[in-house]
Scaffold this motif. Structure first.
Motif, PDB file in Angstrom:
ATOM      1  N   VAL A   1      28.828  27.407  14.187  1.00 53.92           N
ATOM      2  CA  VAL A   1      29.629  28.805  14.012  1.00 53.92           C
ATOM      3  C   VAL A   1      29.612  28.941  12.279  1.00 53.92           C
ATOM      4  CG1 VAL A   1      31.955  29.324  14.213  1.00 53.92           C
ATOM      5  CG2 VAL A   1      30.845  28.184  16.035  1.00 53.92           C
ATOM      6  N   ALA A   2      29.951  27.724  11.581  1.00 51.38           N
ATOM      7  CA  ALA A   2      30.068  27.824  10.234  1.00 51.38           C
ATOM      8  C   ALA A   2      29.004  28.491   9.493  1.00 51.38           C
ATOM      9  CB  ALA A   2      30.530  26.644   9.749  1.00 51.38           C
ATOM     10  N   LEU A   3      27.629  28.039   9.988  1.00 50.74           N
ATOM     11  CA  LEU A   3      26.453  28.282   9.125  1.00 50.74           C
ATOM     12  C   LEU A   3      26.234  29.781   8.768  1.00 50.74           C
ATOM     13  CD1 LEU A   3      23.985  26.947   8.130  1.00 50.74           C
ATOM     14  CD2 LEU A   3      22.680  27.467  10.408  1.00 50.74           C
ATOM     15  N   PRO A   4      26.373  30.719   9.540  1.00 55.35           N
ATOM     16  CA  PRO A   4      26.376  32.040   8.868  1.00 55.35           C
ATOM     17  C   PRO A   4      27.211  32.399   7.727  1.00 55.35           C
ATOM     18  CG  PRO A   4      26.395  32.324  11.401  1.00 55.35           C
ATOM     19  CD  PRO A   4      26.894  30.826  11.120  1.00 55.35           C
ATOM     20  N   PHE A   5      28.353  31.979   7.679  1.00 61.43           N
ATOM     21  CA  PHE A   5      29.457  32.134   6.590  1.00 61.43           C
ATOM     22  C   PHE A   5      28.866  31.341   5.660  1.00 61.43           C
ATOM     23  CE2 PHE A   5      31.804  32.798  10.698  1.00 61.43           C
ATOM     24  CZ  PHE A   5      32.761  33.678  10.414  1.00 61.43           C
TER      25      PHE A   5
ATOM     26  N   PHE B   1      16.312  28.848  12.439  1.00 64.87           N
ATOM     27  CA  PHE B   1      16.929  29.980  13.568  1.00 64.87           C
ATOM     28  C   PHE B   1      17.835  30.663  13.076  1.00 64.87           C
ATOM     29  CE2 PHE B   1      15.241  26.542  16.642  1.00 64.87           C
ATOM     30  CZ  PHE B   1      14.043  27.157  17.028  1.00 64.87           C
ATOM     31  N   ALA B   2      18.448  30.301  12.151  1.00 61.30           N
ATOM     32  CA  ALA B   2      19.711  31.405  11.683  1.00 61.30           C
ATOM     33  C   ALA B   2      19.121  32.401  10.653  1.00 61.30           C
ATOM     34  CB  ALA B   2      20.608  30.605  10.584  1.00 61.30           C
ATOM     35  N   LEU B   3      17.680  31.878  10.489  1.00 58.47           N
ATOM     36  CA  LEU B   3      16.968  33.467   9.579  1.00 58.47           C
ATOM     37  C   LEU B   3      16.591  34.106  10.324  1.00 58.47           C
ATOM     38  CD1 LEU B   3      15.285  31.111   6.726  1.00 58.47           C
ATOM     39  CD2 LEU B   3      17.718  32.179   6.838  1.00 58.47           C
ATOM     40  N   ARG B   4      16.282  33.930  11.783  1.00 56.99           N
ATOM     41  CA  ARG B   4      15.810  34.757  12.689  1.00 56.99           C
ATOM     42  C   ARG B   4      16.696  35.835  13.649  1.00 56.99           C
ATOM     43  NH1 ARG B   4      10.424  32.974  13.280  1.00 56.99           N
ATOM     44  NH2 ARG B   4      10.279  35.399  14.065  1.00 56.99           N
ATOM     45  N   SER B   5      16.305  36.480  14.476  1.00 51.79           N
ATOM     46  CA  SER B   5      17.000  37.448  15.097  1.00 51.79           C
ATOM     47  C   SER B   5      17.755  36.747  16.245  1.00 51.79           C
ATOM     48  CB  SER B   5      16.175  38.563  15.806  1.00 51.79           C
ATOM     49  OG  SER B   5      15.332  38.016  16.755  1.00 51.79           O
ATOM     50  N   VAL B   6      18.868  37.087  16.696  1.00 52.40           N
ATOM     51  CA  VAL B   6      19.642  36.700  17.920  1.00 52.40           C
ATOM     52  C   VAL B   6      18.640  36.666  19.067  1.00 52.40           C
ATOM     53  CG1 VAL B   6      21.312  37.078  19.568  1.00 52.40           C
ATOM     54  CG2 VAL B   6      21.755  37.614  17.049  1.00 52.40           C
TER      55      VAL B   6
ATOM     56  N   THR C   1      23.353  23.030  21.681  1.00 48.92           N
ATOM     57  CA  THR C   1      24.619  23.002  21.344  1.00 48.92           C
ATOM     58  C   THR C   1      25.219  23.932  19.779  1.00 48.92           C
ATOM     59  OG1 THR C   1      25.274  21.057  22.602  1.00 48.92           O
ATOM     60  CG2 THR C   1      27.102  21.922  21.377  1.00 48.92           C
ATOM     61  N   MET C   2      24.268  23.466  19.033  1.00 46.33           N
ATOM     62  CA  MET C   2      24.489  24.008  17.619  1.00 46.33           C
ATOM     63  C   MET C   2      23.938  25.340  17.707  1.00 46.33           C
ATOM     64  SD  MET C   2      23.770  21.086  14.811  1.00 46.33           S
ATOM     65  CE  MET C   2      22.015  20.785  15.409  1.00 46.33           C
ATOM     66  N   LEU C   3      22.964  25.738  18.335  1.00 48.22           N
ATOM     67  CA  LEU C   3      22.529  27.144  18.599  1.00 48.22           C
ATOM     68  C   LEU C   3      23.595  28.170  19.177  1.00 48.22           C
ATOM     69  CD1 LEU C   3      18.788  26.836  19.612  1.00 48.22           C
ATOM     70  CD2 LEU C   3      19.617  28.049  17.712  1.00 48.22           C
ATOM     71  N   LEU C   4      24.176  27.636  20.252  1.00 50.30           N
ATOM     72  CA  LEU C   4      25.388  28.497  20.625  1.00 50.30           C
ATOM     73  C   LEU C   4      26.464  28.583  19.901  1.00 50.30           C
ATOM     74  CD1 LEU C   4      25.197  26.539  24.396  1.00 50.30           C
ATOM     75  CD2 LEU C   4      24.619  29.387  23.793  1.00 50.30           C
ATOM     76  N   GLY C   5      26.636  27.594  19.059  1.00 51.29           N
ATOM     77  CA  GLY C   5      27.632  27.745  17.976  1.00 51.29           C
ATOM     78  C   GLY C   5      27.155  28.859  16.829  1.00 51.29           C
ATOM     79  N   LEU C   6      25.887  28.710  16.542  1.00 49.31           N
ATOM     80  CA  LEU C   6      25.403  29.743  15.524  1.00 49.31           C
ATOM     81  C   LEU C   6      25.436  31.170  16.164  1.00 49.31           C
ATOM     82  CD1 LEU C   6      23.688  30.419  13.038  1.00 49.31           C
ATOM     83  CD2 LEU C   6      21.577  30.222  14.550  1.00 49.31           C
ATOM     84  N   ILE C   7      25.278  31.297  17.474  1.00 48.88           N
ATOM     85  CA  ILE C   7      25.486  32.637  17.946  1.00 48.88           C
ATOM     86  C   ILE C   7      26.724  33.001  17.933  1.00 48.88           C
ATOM     87  CG2 ILE C   7      25.075  33.958  20.284  1.00 48.88           C
ATOM     88  CD1 ILE C   7      22.590  32.311  20.938  1.00 48.88           C
ATOM     89  N   ALA C   8      27.774  32.158  18.297  1.00 51.72           N
ATOM     90  CA  ALA C   8      29.177  32.318  18.348  1.00 51.72           C
ATOM     91  C   ALA C   8      29.427  32.874  16.837  1.00 51.72           C
ATOM     92  CB  ALA C   8      30.007  31.286  18.645  1.00 51.72           C
ATOM     93  N   GLY C   9      28.940  32.219  15.757  1.00 53.02           N
ATOM     94  CA  GLY C   9      29.228  32.335  14.314  1.00 53.02           C
ATOM     95  C   GLY C   9      28.758  33.655  14.090  1.00 53.02           C
ATOM     96  N   GLU C  10      27.606  34.204  14.425  1.00 52.06           N
ATOM     97  CA  GLU C  10      27.212  35.438  14.078  1.00 52.06           C
ATOM     98  C   GLU C  10      28.091  36.432  14.758  1.00 52.06           C
ATOM     99  OE1 GLU C  10      23.203  35.013  15.078  1.00 52.06           O
ATOM    100  OE2 GLU C  10      22.475  34.339  13.358  1.00 52.06           O
ATOM    101  N   VAL C  11      28.577  36.305  16.088  1.00 53.94           N
ATOM    102  CA  VAL C  11      29.549  37.295  16.429  1.00 53.94           C
ATOM    103  C   VAL C  11      30.728  37.459  15.736  1.00 53.94           C
ATOM    104  CG1 VAL C  11      31.081  37.594  18.440  1.00 53.94           C
ATOM    105  CG2 VAL C  11      28.635  36.999  18.978  1.00 53.94           C
ATOM    106  N   LEU C  12      31.323  36.268  15.265  1.00 51.18           N
ATOM    107  CA  LEU C  12      32.380  36.444  14.386  1.00 51.18           C
ATOM    108  C   LEU C  12      32.104  37.095  12.999  1.00 51.18           C
ATOM    109  CD1 LEU C  12      34.330  33.066  15.123  1.00 51.18           C
ATOM    110  CD2 LEU C  12      34.879  35.300  16.106  1.00 51.18           C
ATOM    111  N   HIS C  13      30.991  36.739  12.554  1.00 56.40           N
ATOM    112  CA  HIS C  13      30.577  37.168  11.139  1.00 56.40           C
ATOM    113  C   HIS C  13      30.316  38.640  11.228  1.00 56.40           C
ATOM    114  CE1 HIS C  13      27.820  37.174   7.493  1.00 56.40           C
ATOM    115  NE2 HIS C  13      29.067  36.514   7.080  1.00 56.40           N
TER     116      HIS C  13
END
Length: 402
Positions: free
Chosen positions: A83-87, A149-154, A246-258
């Protein structure tokens, strides 16, 4: 005709820090620190108390399949890393860091997390304990991949999640079950172990699965006090692969919040994702397709636990960031903003603090509350002291970052 002069580009404004992420992370770390409350000791001293029995159950991992509150600590922490990674990436880019510098930091962070996990598991031993099932080590093993993966598309992120979950499920499903000549004692488990399933679900039984077989080879490549045969709890190195899910799902959630969606839209998305994850994970376990096992991080566990994480994040985001109710979460925020420090303190400080309380107040001082409750009261004092240290660090703006 006039010629326009291009203004020099300036870094993008830093993203707003969400209080919900810090508070949620603080709750997770508090649950970890709360191990010091020793509710199991109180429950043992009061065998007729259903209340203390319930608290004790929630502070111990289930034997194998299923889930209690304590089982949610590691997946929540891993989820929030995503979740925190996009931020984090947005903040570093806003400060003008180059892509190379951001990438270098991500992989350095991964290495530090791995080494720190090994260090903590080696304290009190005669030599380095090379083991990779620690929470920090598991996150570190997958963090570099998570960053890429954070550098790639959802779309790529969802595809990666699917490959991880299906591929990991297939690897276990095709691993042969124990034969008639299997040495159960060498695996540290018995055929009648309470967590053992029968039929197809047996492919995910304790210390007879693919991840256990891998560790009997991999961990013995390192110098050890004695040859590795099994992990007593059934934990395994390869769990970092589904932990990445699990972290990927958090990443996707973080990008939604971001992202630019409305606040209510973000909450709705998180709630739907949470309910869907819980339902899918439970269904896979109930049908025997894939048991819900935290200790080896089965694909069904990824979905089930992440579902609860989505719901938790939705509640914290709605209450704190949208409604603005922040004061109640201050004690959690103090912990959450220094989560690495809290994790280290939980591993290194409690026995010292516990002994200090006994030294200065007397070994039997806490018996005034009743011998049965003494371990709990002493635990409250230990957790309180740890929080005060974190509060002092917060006041001084000392935050341990990796």
């Amino acid at each position: 005709m006039s010629t326009a002069v291009a203004e020099p580009s300036s870094p993008a404004p830093a993203p707003v820090r969400l209080g919900s992420i810090d508070a949620y992370r603080g709750l997770v770390m508090f649950l970890l620190l709360a191990e010091q409350l020793r509710t199991a000791a109180v429950a043992k001293a009061l065998p007729g108390s259903d209340v203390w029995a319930f608290f004790a159950t929630q502070q111990e991992h289930v034997a194998w399949t299923g889930c209690v509150l304590h089982d949610m600590i590691q997946p929540s922490f891993s989820f929030l890393v995503g979740v925190a990674l996009p931020f984090s990436i947005g903040n570093r880019r806003a400060r003008g860091q180059s892509a190379e510098a951001v990438t270098g930091h991500a992989f350095l962070r991964a290495l530090i997390l791995i080494l720190l996990g090994i260090f903590l598991r080696s304290t009190g031993r005669v030599q380095t304990n090379f083991t990779f099932e620690d929470t920090l080590t598991q996150i570190g093993l997958g963090y570099g991949f998570l960053y890429l993966f954070a550098l790639r598309s959802v779309r790529v992120q969802w595809l990666a999640l699917l490959v991880i979950l299906v591929g990991y499920w297939l690897a276990f499903a095709y691993w042969p079950l124990p034969g008639a000549d299997f040495d159960w004692a060498r695996a540290g488990v018995t055929p009648d172990f309470i967590g053992n399933a029968t039929g197809f679900a047996a492919h995910w039984n304790k210390n007879t699965n693919l991840a256990w077989a891998f560790d009997t080879w991999f961990l013995n490549l390192f110098p050890r006090e004695k040859p590795f045969l099994f992990n007593q709890g059934g934990y395994a190195t390869l769990s970092f692969i589904p932990t990445l899910g699990t972290m990927l799902l958090g990443l996707i959630a973080g990008e939604v919040l971001h992202g630019k969606c409305t606040g209510s839209g973000k909450v709705g998305w998180l709630l739907i994702a949470g309910i869907t994850g819980i339902a899918l994970g439970w269904l896979l376990g109930a049908t025997g397709i894939c048991p819900v096992v935290k200790r080896i991080w089965t694909p069904s566990w990824v979905l089930f636990s992440a579902g609860w994480c989505f719901l938790g994040l939705a509640i914290f985001y709605r209450v704190i960031d949208l409604s603005g109710y922040r004061r109640w979460a201050f004690p959690l925020t103090v912990i959450g903003m220094n989560s690495i420090a809290a994790y280290l303190m939980d591993h290194l400080f409690p026995n010292f603090i516990r002994d200090a309380w006994k030294t200065h107040l007397g070994a039997n001082a806490f018996n005034i509350f009743g011998p049965a409750y003494a371990p709990f009261v002493l635990g409250v004092c230990v957790v309180g002291a740890l929080w005060l240290i974190l509060y002092a660090m917060w006041r001084k703006k000392i935050f341990l970052r990796i």
